[in-house]
Design a protein around this motif. Sequence first.
Motif, mmCIF file in Angstrom:
data_model
loop_
_atom_site.group_PDB
_atom_site.id
_atom_site.type_symbol
_atom_site.label_atom_id
_atom_site.label_comp_id
_atom_site.label_asym_id
_atom_site.label_seq_id
_atom_site.Cartn_x
_atom_site.Cartn_y
_atom_site.Cartn_z
ATOM 1 N N LEU A 137 30.878 40.116 26.656
ATOM 2 C CA LEU A 137 32.111 39.780 27.377
ATOM 3 C C LEU A 137 32.421 40.890 28.370
ATOM 4 N N LEU A 138 32.581 40.508 29.631
ATOM 5 C CA LEU A 138 32.910 41.460 30.694
ATOM 6 C C LEU A 138 34.422 41.429 30.939
ATOM 7 N N LEU A 139 35.056 42.596 30.874
ATOM 8 C CA LEU A 139 36.495 42.716 31.140
ATOM 9 C C LEU A 139 36.631 43.487 32.444
ATOM 10 N N CYS A 140 37.261 42.883 33.437
ATOM 11 C CA CYS A 140 37.236 43.502 34.764
ATOM 12 C C CYS A 140 38.626 43.703 35.350
ATOM 13 N N GLY A 141 38.811 44.879 35.954
ATOM 14 C CA GLY A 141 40.028 45.149 36.733
ATOM 15 C C GLY A 141 39.682 46.091 37.868
ATOM 16 N N HIS A 142 40.374 45.939 38.995
ATOM 17 C CA HIS A 142 40.079 46.855 40.111
ATOM 18 C C HIS A 142 40.983 48.078 40.048
ATOM 19 N N VAL A 143 40.437 49.205 40.495
ATOM 20 C CA VAL A 143 41.179 50.465 40.445
ATOM 21 C C VAL A 143 41.676 50.896 41.820
ATOM 22 N N ASP A 144 41.266 50.196 42.877
ATOM 23 C CA ASP A 144 41.836 50.519 44.194
ATOM 24 C C ASP A 144 43.181 49.804 44.318
ATOM 25 N N VAL A 145 44.024 50.328 45.184
ATOM 26 C CA VAL A 145 45.335 49.713 45.438
ATOM 27 C C VAL A 145 45.526 49.612 46.953
ATOM 28 N N VAL A 146 46.390 48.698 47.390
ATOM 29 C CA VAL A 146 46.712 48.679 48.821
ATOM 30 C C VAL A 146 47.543 49.923 49.131
ATOM 31 N N PRO A 147 47.535 50.382 50.385
ATOM 32 C CA PRO A 147 48.315 51.593 50.713
ATOM 33 C C PRO A 147 49.786 51.442 50.313
ATOM 34 N N ALA A 148 50.389 52.572 49.956
ATOM 35 C CA ALA A 148 51.779 52.541 49.479
ATOM 36 C C ALA A 148 52.687 51.865 50.490
ATOM 37 N N VAL A 197 36.599 48.518 38.780
ATOM 38 C CA VAL A 197 35.837 48.390 40.022
ATOM 39 C C VAL A 197 36.618 48.818 41.269
ATOM 40 N N ALA A 198 35.854 49.270 42.265
ATOM 41 C CA ALA A 198 36.404 49.710 43.549
ATOM 42 C C ALA A 198 36.512 48.530 44.506
ATOM 43 N N ASP A 199 37.267 48.732 45.573
ATOM 44 C CA ASP A 199 37.161 47.945 46.807
ATOM 45 C C ASP A 199 37.590 46.489 46.722
ATOM 46 N N GLU A 200 38.306 46.097 45.656
ATOM 47 C CA GLU A 200 38.706 44.684 45.576
ATOM 48 C C GLU A 200 39.642 44.327 46.725
ATOM 49 N N GLU A 201 40.499 45.280 47.091
ATOM 50 C CA GLU A 201 41.519 44.964 48.101
ATOM 51 C C GLU A 201 40.924 44.755 49.496
ATOM 52 N N ARG A 202 39.656 45.111 49.676
ATOM 53 C CA ARG A 202 39.005 44.809 50.952
ATOM 54 C C ARG A 202 37.752 43.960 50.725
ATOM 55 N N GLY A 203 37.821 43.060 49.746
ATOM 56 C CA GLY A 203 36.763 42.062 49.591
ATOM 57 C C GLY A 203 35.768 42.323 48.468
ATOM 58 N N GLY A 204 35.700 43.576 47.972
ATOM 59 C CA GLY A 204 34.873 43.846 46.800
ATOM 60 C C GLY A 204 33.404 44.090 47.060
ATOM 61 N N ARG A 205 33.001 44.126 48.324
ATOM 62 C CA ARG A 205 31.579 44.301 48.630
ATOM 63 C C ARG A 205 31.037 45.619 48.073
ATOM 64 N N ARG A 206 31.900 46.674 48.099
ATOM 65 C CA ARG A 206 31.453 47.983 47.607
ATOM 66 C C ARG A 206 31.871 48.224 46.158
ATOM 67 N N GLY A 207 32.370 47.164 45.493
ATOM 68 C CA GLY A 207 32.758 47.266 44.090
ATOM 69 C C GLY A 207 31.985 46.241 43.274
ATOM 70 N N SER A 208 32.665 45.151 42.905
ATOM 71 C CA SER A 208 32.012 44.108 42.110
ATOM 72 C C SER A 208 30.772 43.563 42.801
ATOM 73 N N GLY A 209 30.846 43.385 44.111
ATOM 74 C CA GLY A 209 29.699 42.840 44.846
ATOM 75 C C GLY A 209 28.472 43.715 44.707
ATOM 76 N N ALA A 210 28.662 45.036 44.873
ATOM 77 C CA ALA A 210 27.534 45.967 44.776
ATOM 78 C C ALA A 210 26.987 46.007 43.352
ATOM 79 N N LEU A 211 27.860 45.918 42.358
ATOM 80 C CA LEU A 211 27.408 45.905 40.958
ATOM 81 C C LEU A 211 26.541 44.675 40.681
ATOM 82 N N VAL A 212 27.002 43.509 41.157
ATOM 83 C CA VAL A 212 26.238 42.277 40.950
ATOM 84 C C VAL A 212 24.899 42.375 41.668
ATOM 85 N N GLN A 213 24.940 42.852 42.926
ATOM 86 C CA GLN A 213 23.717 42.937 43.718
ATOM 87 C C GLN A 213 22.696 43.893 43.085
#
Length: 406
Positions: free
Chosen positions: A87-98, A157-173
Amino acid sequence: LSRAGERADEAASRQVAQADPGDPLVALTQDLVRIPSENPPGDTRAVCAALGVYLKEAGFALEFFEPEAGFASLLAIYEFERPGATLLLCGHVDVVPALAGSGRWSRDPWGGEIEGGRLYGRGSLDMKGPLAALVLAATEVARSEVPLSGRLVVAAVADEERGGRRGSGALVQAGKIRADAALIAEPGDRRVVVAHRGMCFVEIRTKGRSGHASVPEHGVNAVELMVEVLTACRSLTLRHEPHPLLGSPTVAVTTIDGGENANVIPDLCRATFDVRKVPGMSDVTVKEDIVEHLERAGFGNPAQVEVRILASGEPGETAPDAGVVEIAVRAFEREFGHPPEVGGTAAATDGWWFSQSGIPTVMALGPGGIAGCHIADEFVDIEELRSYARIYTDIIANFLSVPELA
Ligand SMILES: [Zn+2]
């Protein structure tokens, strides 16, 4: 001490007075909120390191992944004694700017202040609070005596707020995500979200010829051309099958930019469209539909009107009767006393990265909702966060439970 430092001290003393020092969920949420991880720029190394310390203490094996400098993700893995499902439990750690969105903060966005049962701060709701609840649920189950099987993987994961390519996407790839089911703890508006729309940012360029504005007939005005193009696009329709949970696509004109001087005929104008796709649509069909619509309206010359795709993310969906969804529905019902709506969400999550590689994924199940994200004075309701922590524990325990031996 800087003024910011004094403010932080003041905030800290208020917290001491109001926080329950024995509450690990509140403490972990505060720890995470107090480590800024704004995206852009998207540096998530410090927050992943802090989570790593916490998960390692609970017996998880750690793997840090940083495909691009600063964009760190953490995989924390716990193996139970008997083999079984993952079971994969996922949350992003990046946030949009304050300062993203409108309105001013009346509190320190990095303070984690508590007042009236709410924990305030950028990312408290989207989604460091829910991630803290997920991590606590995972460590609680790992430490418990209940015999379970299989593997738990926490992905921060990183980078969710800008599409996830450098976070979840890179992990999957990179082939680092192998799981039988996934759960993303995004705010879900009190629903179990199993589908989300994709997005496609389209740029339209109109091109003209500059000239002295006192003799406009000598130039070709790109801004006026854009006005006609945008007017024509009001009747734009995009090919699609209406989706039972996500409905139909939307198109919004989001930016426009053209001309440089008040006395010069502009030779270039740019506008962007935010197109939200439903399953079955692709960037190719979106672009074709726009180009064909413009041709029919008399704007078929690519030297004058150009259409390009700037960025894109795909829609995601999981069958509402997938095992992990049914387990989530039952856990929700046990906590809140009524079954949840199983539905779709207008906003995107990282879910499609997993669902497109065949992993049944709960795309969002967490406290609060879209309206509470990306706003000034963002907060998470602490009682609601506790409810979701119990739901996550319930889901993990049931997904990894050992079947009765005959
Ligand atoms: Zn989020």
